[in-house]
Design a protein around this motif. Sequence first.
Motif, PDB file in Angstrom:
ATOM      1  N   GLU A  15       8.731  -1.547   2.877  1.00  0.00           N
ATOM      2  CA  GLU A  15       7.297  -1.307   3.076  1.00  0.00           C
ATOM      3  C   GLU A  15       6.639  -0.777   1.804  1.00  0.00           C
ATOM      4  OE1 GLU A  15       6.737   1.258   6.440  1.00  0.00           O
ATOM      5  OE2 GLU A  15       7.864  -0.078   7.771  1.00  0.00           O
ATOM      6  N   ILE A  16       7.325   0.128   1.121  1.00  0.00           N
ATOM      7  CA  ILE A  16       6.791   0.656  -0.139  1.00  0.00           C
ATOM      8  C   ILE A  16       6.667  -0.466  -1.162  1.00  0.00           C
ATOM      9  CG2 ILE A  16       7.296   2.191  -2.086  1.00  0.00           C
ATOM     10  CD1 ILE A  16       8.641   4.084  -0.026  1.00  0.00           C
ATOM     11  N   ASP A  17       7.674  -1.321  -1.231  1.00  0.00           N
ATOM     12  CA  ASP A  17       7.643  -2.463  -2.151  1.00  0.00           C
ATOM     13  C   ASP A  17       6.472  -3.382  -1.836  1.00  0.00           C
ATOM     14  OD1 ASP A  17       8.719  -4.024  -4.287  1.00  0.00           O
ATOM     15  OD2 ASP A  17       9.539  -5.409  -2.789  1.00  0.00           O
ATOM     16  N   ALA A  18       6.220  -3.637  -0.559  1.00  0.00           N
ATOM     17  CA  ALA A  18       5.093  -4.496  -0.168  1.00  0.00           C
ATOM     18  C   ALA A  18       3.762  -3.857  -0.575  1.00  0.00           C
ATOM     19  CB  ALA A  18       5.129  -4.747   1.338  1.00  0.00           C
ATOM     20  N   LYS A  19       3.657  -2.536  -0.459  1.00  0.00           N
ATOM     21  CA  LYS A  19       2.427  -1.847  -0.873  1.00  0.00           C
ATOM     22  C   LYS A  19       2.227  -1.948  -2.385  1.00  0.00           C
ATOM     23  CE  LYS A  19       2.472   1.385   2.978  1.00  0.00           C
ATOM     24  NZ  LYS A  19       2.731   2.772   3.393  1.00  0.00           N
ATOM     25  N   ILE A  20       3.323  -1.879  -3.136  1.00  0.00           N
ATOM     26  CA  ILE A  20       3.222  -2.008  -4.594  1.00  0.00           C
ATOM     27  C   ILE A  20       2.749  -3.412  -4.967  1.00  0.00           C
ATOM     28  CG2 ILE A  20       4.571  -2.055  -6.731  1.00  0.00           C
ATOM     29  CD1 ILE A  20       6.250   0.242  -5.546  1.00  0.00           C
ATOM     30  N   VAL A  21       3.295  -4.421  -4.296  1.00  0.00           N
ATOM     31  CA  VAL A  21       2.876  -5.801  -4.550  1.00  0.00           C
ATOM     32  C   VAL A  21       1.404  -5.971  -4.196  1.00  0.00           C
ATOM     33  CG1 VAL A  21       3.203  -8.200  -3.829  1.00  0.00           C
ATOM     34  CG2 VAL A  21       5.180  -6.771  -4.312  1.00  0.00           C
ATOM     35  N   ASP A  22       0.980  -5.376  -3.076  1.00  0.00           N
ATOM     36  CA  ASP A  22      -0.429  -5.444  -2.676  1.00  0.00           C
ATOM     37  C   ASP A  22      -1.317  -4.774  -3.725  1.00  0.00           C
ATOM     38  OD1 ASP A  22      -2.600  -6.050  -1.015  1.00  0.00           O
ATOM     39  OD2 ASP A  22      -2.458  -4.121   0.037  1.00  0.00           O
ATOM     40  N   SER A  51      -6.324   4.362  -3.195  1.00  0.00           N
ATOM     41  CA  SER A  51      -5.810   4.628  -1.853  1.00  0.00           C
ATOM     42  C   SER A  51      -4.358   4.169  -1.721  1.00  0.00           C
ATOM     43  CB  SER A  51      -6.690   3.926  -0.823  1.00  0.00           C
ATOM     44  OG  SER A  51      -6.148   4.057   0.461  1.00  0.00           O
ATOM     45  N   LEU A  52      -4.079   2.955  -2.187  1.00  0.00           N
ATOM     46  CA  LEU A  52      -2.706   2.446  -2.141  1.00  0.00           C
ATOM     47  C   LEU A  52      -1.769   3.277  -3.010  1.00  0.00           C
ATOM     48  CD1 LEU A  52      -3.225  -1.426  -2.209  1.00  0.00           C
ATOM     49  CD2 LEU A  52      -2.030  -0.120  -0.461  1.00  0.00           C
ATOM     50  N   LEU A  53      -2.240   3.680  -4.166  1.00  0.00           N
ATOM     51  CA  LEU A  53      -1.425   4.485  -5.066  1.00  0.00           C
ATOM     52  C   LEU A  53      -1.061   5.821  -4.419  1.00  0.00           C
ATOM     53  CD1 LEU A  53      -0.182   4.462  -7.881  1.00  0.00           C
ATOM     54  CD2 LEU A  53      -2.280   5.481  -8.743  1.00  0.00           C
ATOM     55  N   GLY A  54      -2.019   6.442  -3.746  1.00  0.00           N
ATOM     56  CA  GLY A  54      -1.746   7.699  -3.046  1.00  0.00           C
ATOM     57  C   GLY A  54      -0.736   7.517  -1.925  1.00  0.00           C
ATOM     58  N   THR A  55      -0.893   6.436  -1.162  1.00  0.00           N
ATOM     59  CA  THR A  55       0.031   6.155  -0.059  1.00  0.00           C
ATOM     60  C   THR A  55       1.441   5.883  -0.592  1.00  0.00           C
ATOM     61  OG1 THR A  55      -1.788   5.180   1.184  1.00  0.00           O
ATOM     62  CG2 THR A  55       0.414   4.666   1.934  1.00  0.00           C
ATOM     63  N   ILE A  56       1.541   5.129  -1.668  1.00  0.00           N
ATOM     64  CA  ILE A  56       2.845   4.829  -2.270  1.00  0.00           C
ATOM     65  C   ILE A  56       3.515   6.109  -2.761  1.00  0.00           C
ATOM     66  CG2 ILE A  56       3.969   3.702  -4.240  1.00  0.00           C
ATOM     67  CD1 ILE A  56       1.809   1.463  -3.912  1.00  0.00           C
ATOM     68  N   ALA A  57       2.752   6.982  -3.404  1.00  0.00           N
ATOM     69  CA  ALA A  57       3.318   8.231  -3.920  1.00  0.00           C
ATOM     70  C   ALA A  57       3.845   9.097  -2.777  1.00  0.00           C
ATOM     71  CB  ALA A  57       2.264   8.983  -4.727  1.00  0.00           C
ATOM     72  N   ILE A  58       3.098   9.192  -1.686  1.00  0.00           N
ATOM     73  CA  ILE A  58       3.527   9.989  -0.537  1.00  0.00           C
ATOM     74  C   ILE A  58       4.785   9.399   0.088  1.00  0.00           C
ATOM     75  CG2 ILE A  58       2.902  10.656   1.822  1.00  0.00           C
ATOM     76  CD1 ILE A  58      -0.014  10.916   0.747  1.00  0.00           C
ATOM     77  N   ASP A  59       4.803   8.075   0.261  1.00  0.00           N
ATOM     78  CA  ASP A  59       5.971   7.423   0.860  1.00  0.00           C
ATOM     79  C   ASP A  59       7.222   7.594  -0.005  1.00  0.00           C
ATOM     80  OD1 ASP A  59       4.346   6.646   2.946  1.00  0.00           O
ATOM     81  OD2 ASP A  59       4.163   4.557   2.292  1.00  0.00           O
ATOM     82  N   LEU A  60       7.052   7.491  -1.317  1.00  0.00           N
ATOM     83  CA  LEU A  60       8.202   7.680  -2.211  1.00  0.00           C
ATOM     84  C   LEU A  60       8.714   9.117  -2.161  1.00  0.00           C
ATOM     85  CD1 LEU A  60       7.269   5.530  -5.326  1.00  0.00           C
ATOM     86  CD2 LEU A  60       9.151   5.146  -3.733  1.00  0.00           C
TER      87      LEU A  60
END
Length: 154
Positions: A15-22, A51-60
Amino acid sequence: MPDTYIQERLDSLLEIDAKIVDMLGKFSTLFSHYTANDRDALVSDTEEIYSLLGTIAIDLRKEVKAMDDNIGVYDNRDHVMILPIPVDQKNTVLGADKLQAQLQELDKLEPQASRVKVEPPSTRAGDDVAAVEVKQESTLEVKPEPEGDVMVID
């Protein structure tokens, strides 16, 4: 396939990888809107990227915490223990060996050059390898110039 601790971690990383691609796709549209001078779309794209960057950072951070919580313990439901492996150790011995090999090649080209001897640091468990000790032995030859008082140093 039943959900296991490892499968949950893999799914979360997917899921994190998909968010990075998005997010990378949003960068592409951001640049196209920038070249088209579409200010409203540019602002919207920028907000989505942040927004995506913040979500990715939290998930990581959550994944790193899950990994840290399971190092050396069997507390998860599948009793999977992650072994404590140090990742900050650097192989300075290999670097010293490569440097010594390069210096030997230089010696073949220029035998009168200054000599540098590299000794590998101690590699006992628990030692903090911070630097490689370098010892230098130089040889200088001073030859008088046949015409006058000028001296040449080789």
